[in-house]
Motif scaffolding. Structure first.
Motif, short mmCIF file in Angstrom:
data_model
loop_
_atom_site.label_atom_id
_atom_site.label_comp_id
_atom_site.label_asym_id
_atom_site.label_seq_id
_atom_site.Cartn_x
_atom_site.Cartn_y
_atom_site.Cartn_z
N HIS A 22 25.31 42.51 -22.62
CA HIS A 22 25.40 40.95 -21.88
C HIS A 22 25.90 40.50 -20.50
CE1 HIS A 22 24.83 36.42 -20.86
NE2 HIS A 22 23.82 36.93 -21.50
N PRO A 23 25.24 40.09 -19.62
CA PRO A 23 25.90 39.96 -17.59
C PRO A 23 27.13 39.29 -18.18
CG PRO A 23 23.18 39.58 -18.26
CD PRO A 23 24.12 39.99 -19.70
N SER A 24 27.27 38.27 -19.09
CA SER A 24 28.19 37.40 -18.60
C SER A 24 29.06 38.05 -19.30
CB SER A 24 28.07 36.39 -19.68
OG SER A 24 27.72 36.99 -20.99
N LEU A 25 29.52 39.13 -19.93
CA LEU A 25 30.44 39.60 -19.72
C LEU A 25 31.35 41.05 -18.83
CD1 LEU A 25 30.28 41.11 -23.96
CD2 LEU A 25 31.08 39.59 -22.69
N PRO A 26 32.87 41.11 -18.58
CA PRO A 26 32.83 42.45 -17.95
C PRO A 26 32.56 43.70 -18.40
CG PRO A 26 34.56 41.28 -18.81
CD PRO A 26 33.54 40.94 -18.94
N PRO A 27 32.24 44.90 -17.29
CA PRO A 27 31.62 45.89 -18.15
C PRO A 27 33.01 46.31 -19.12
CG PRO A 27 31.05 46.06 -15.50
CD PRO A 27 32.28 44.69 -16.06
N SER A 28 34.63 46.31 -18.88
CA SER A 28 35.56 46.71 -19.47
C SER A 28 35.03 46.13 -21.20
CB SER A 28 36.78 46.74 -19.49
OG SER A 28 36.89 44.85 -18.85
N SER A 29 34.91 44.87 -21.44
CA SER A 29 34.43 44.11 -22.52
C SER A 29 33.38 44.60 -23.13
CB SER A 29 34.49 42.79 -22.40
OG SER A 29 36.11 42.46 -22.24
N ALA A 30 32.21 44.76 -22.56
CA ALA A 30 30.81 45.01 -22.84
C ALA A 30 30.68 46.28 -23.71
CB ALA A 30 29.54 45.18 -21.76
N VAL A 31 31.94 47.50 -23.05
CA VAL A 31 31.54 48.89 -23.32
C VAL A 31 33.11 48.30 -24.55
CG1 VAL A 31 32.98 50.82 -23.41
CG2 VAL A 31 31.86 49.81 -21.47
N LYS B 220 33.77 38.78 -28.31
CA LYS B 220 32.13 38.15 -29.45
C LYS B 220 32.20 36.79 -29.07
CE LYS B 220 35.14 39.64 -33.00
NZ LYS B 220 35.56 40.62 -34.15
N ARG B 221 33.22 36.01 -28.46
CA ARG B 221 33.13 34.85 -28.60
C ARG B 221 32.59 34.53 -27.23
NH1 ARG B 221 38.64 34.29 -29.11
NH2 ARG B 221 39.54 34.21 -26.56
N THR B 222 32.01 35.05 -26.05
CA THR B 222 30.68 34.64 -25.46
C THR B 222 29.93 35.30 -25.93
OG1 THR B 222 33.03 35.73 -23.50
CG2 THR B 222 30.50 35.90 -22.51
N VAL B 223 30.01 36.05 -26.37
CA VAL B 223 28.60 36.51 -26.99
C VAL B 223 27.91 35.46 -28.26
CG1 VAL B 223 28.09 38.98 -25.90
CG2 VAL B 223 28.69 37.85 -28.24
N GLY B 224 28.71 34.96 -28.67
CA GLY B 224 28.31 33.97 -29.69
C GLY B 224 27.89 32.70 -28.77
N ASP C 263 18.88 42.48 -20.36
CA ASP C 263 18.20 43.45 -18.79
C ASP C 263 18.69 44.83 -19.15
OD1 ASP C 263 18.21 44.89 -16.48
OD2 ASP C 263 19.89 43.43 -15.64
N VAL C 264 17.39 45.63 -19.95
CA VAL C 264 17.90 47.71 -20.31
C VAL C 264 18.41 48.28 -19.45
CG1 VAL C 264 15.92 48.31 -18.64
CG2 VAL C 264 16.77 49.90 -20.39
N ALA C 265 18.28 47.55 -18.11
CA ALA C 265 19.45 48.60 -16.88
C ALA C 265 20.88 48.47 -17.36
CB ALA C 265 19.27 47.41 -15.84
N THR C 266 21.74 46.84 -17.61
CA THR C 266 23.15 46.42 -18.13
C THR C 266 23.09 47.26 -18.99
OG1 THR C 266 22.73 44.09 -17.80
CG2 THR C 266 24.56 44.71 -18.79
N VAL C 267 22.10 47.32 -20.63
CA VAL C 267 22.36 48.49 -20.98
C VAL C 267 23.07 50.03 -21.48
CG1 VAL C 267 21.60 49.42 -23.41
CG2 VAL C 267 21.08 46.84 -23.17
#
Length: 381
Positions: free
Chosen positions: A103-112, A146-150, A159-163
């Motif tokens: 999700h775009p609201s997450l920083p890259p390190s957390s998304a990974v 997890k709290r953010t995407v919850g 957004d496929v580009a983010t994925v």
């Protein structure tokens, strides 16, 4: 116990729980509990329907946790919805899970980290080892994610580009600890490519395969880096190269160019050359021009300067390099290489030594230091 099967089922089971109404954090905890239960029970009593078993157990774990915490009335309504027995419905929500974790609201390190945990099925300990951080630090990072995407709707368009960017970051982490993140990124991208028909997904998969195919030749027996031009091409994985080229050709035929397809095309030209001297640098420059048009990235232009130096001579490469900010990472190392190609060994040696001081890791620092020492020895001889 088939751990590969468990890891492959993890995202689907998690997605089913979220689709049924569980919040992401609670669903992820319930799935982890179900996996632990599977590790305990399956060796003696393997289920006929592994996914159905995991869904049932995970949902009951979620319901138990909901009841024990005196959840709100909305959650109390959920506890009466017990899934009917029988095989799990063949619905694959893995794709939505990718978008949720990236999700775009997450920083890259957390998304990974969240993607590795939820989609990759890795444990917090494994992810922490791969990133060389304490397990408690990684646990906090994943918990915050997890709290953010919850709070995000599960059916929200992604957004496929983010994925793809998240998967690319996973791949670039390479190998450390007991988790091969490069191989894990390829596994995850294969899943995405199977679920999502998009040329850039195929382009990323091709890029990963082509880069990974050269992995065995990148380091010497003592662990030192081996530049591309000096690698033993007999150690490259020709099967992976053939697969990567085939996937890339199919993607390019759709005439929807993108960043990862262009990068994969450059990697394919390197992989296709029988020797370093036979590399088609002119075509590589053309692909860098396309990549620069797509991304407007100074790092791409830096790599293009190297390609120009190979295609049109080192002075042309230095002219291209002069147009770029010398504060760019590896700018000094590229300048050193091009000056060496131009015969200016004194300047090249000095720049190699300067580049070594700026190197982002020990292996690169040692390589650049050896390059400086080599040229200083040549100048004295």
């Amino acid at each position: 116990m088939d751990e590969v099967l468990l890891r492959s089922l993890t995202p689907t089971v998690l997605a089913i729980l979220v689709r049924r109404g569980a919040d992401f954090a609670s669903a992820e905890d319930a799935v982890q509990d179900a996996l632990l239960e599977a590790l305990r029970v399956w060796p003696a009593e393997p289920p006929r329907d592994p996914k159905g078993w995991l869904v049932t157990v995970a949902w009951r774990k979620f319901l138990d946790a909901t009841r024990s915490e005196n959840a709100r009335r909305r959650r109390e309504d959920l506890v009466d919805v017990e899934p009917e027995p029988g095989p799990a419905v063949a619905t694959d929500d893995t794709l939505q899970l990718y978008f949720l974790c990236a999700h775009p609201s997450l920083p890259p390190s957390s998304a990974v980290a969240l993607t590795l945990r939820a989609v990759g099925g890795l444990t917090t300990r494994q992810i922490a080892q791969a990133y060389l951080v304490p397990e408690s630090t990684m646990a906090q990072r994943i918990s915050r994610a997890k709290r953010t995407v919850g709070q995000v709707r599960f059916d929200q368009p992604g957004d496929v580009a983010t994925v793809l960017r998240v998967l690319y970051l996973v791949f670039n982490e390479g190998y450390s600890g007991d988790v091969d993140l490069a191989a894990e990124a390829i596994r995850l991208t294969r899943q995405l490519a199977a679920a999502f028909d998009h040329p850039e997904v195929a382009g990323l998969l091709a890029l990963m395969l082509l880069h990974h195919a050269r992995r065995a030749g990148r380091t010497a027996a003592d662990g030192s880096l081996v530049p591309l031009a000096e690698q033993d091409r007999g150690r490259w994985d020709t099967v992976a190269i053939a697969e990567g080229v085939g996937i890339l050709q199919t993607a390019l035929a759709r005439d929807r160019p993108g960043e990862f397809q262009a990068q994969a095309a450059i990697a394919a030209l390197h992989a296709d050359a029988p020797t370093a001297e036979e590399t088609d640098w002119v075509q590589i420059v053309e692909w860098y021009d396309e990549l620069a048009r797509l991304t407007d990235s100074p790092v791409v232009r830096l790599n293009r300067a190297v390609a120009v130096g190979e295609a049109d001579g080192p002075r042309a490469g230095l002219a291209a390099l002069a147009e770029l900010d010398d504060a760019l990472p590896r700018h000094t190392a590229v300048a050193a290489y091009l000056h060496e190609r131009d015969g200016d060994l004194a300047t090249a040696a000095r720049l190699y030594a300067e580049a070594a001081e700026k190197a982002p890791n020990l292996a690169e620092r040692n390589h650049l230091t050896r390059q400086a020492a080599r040229l200083n020895t040549r100048r004295r001889d």
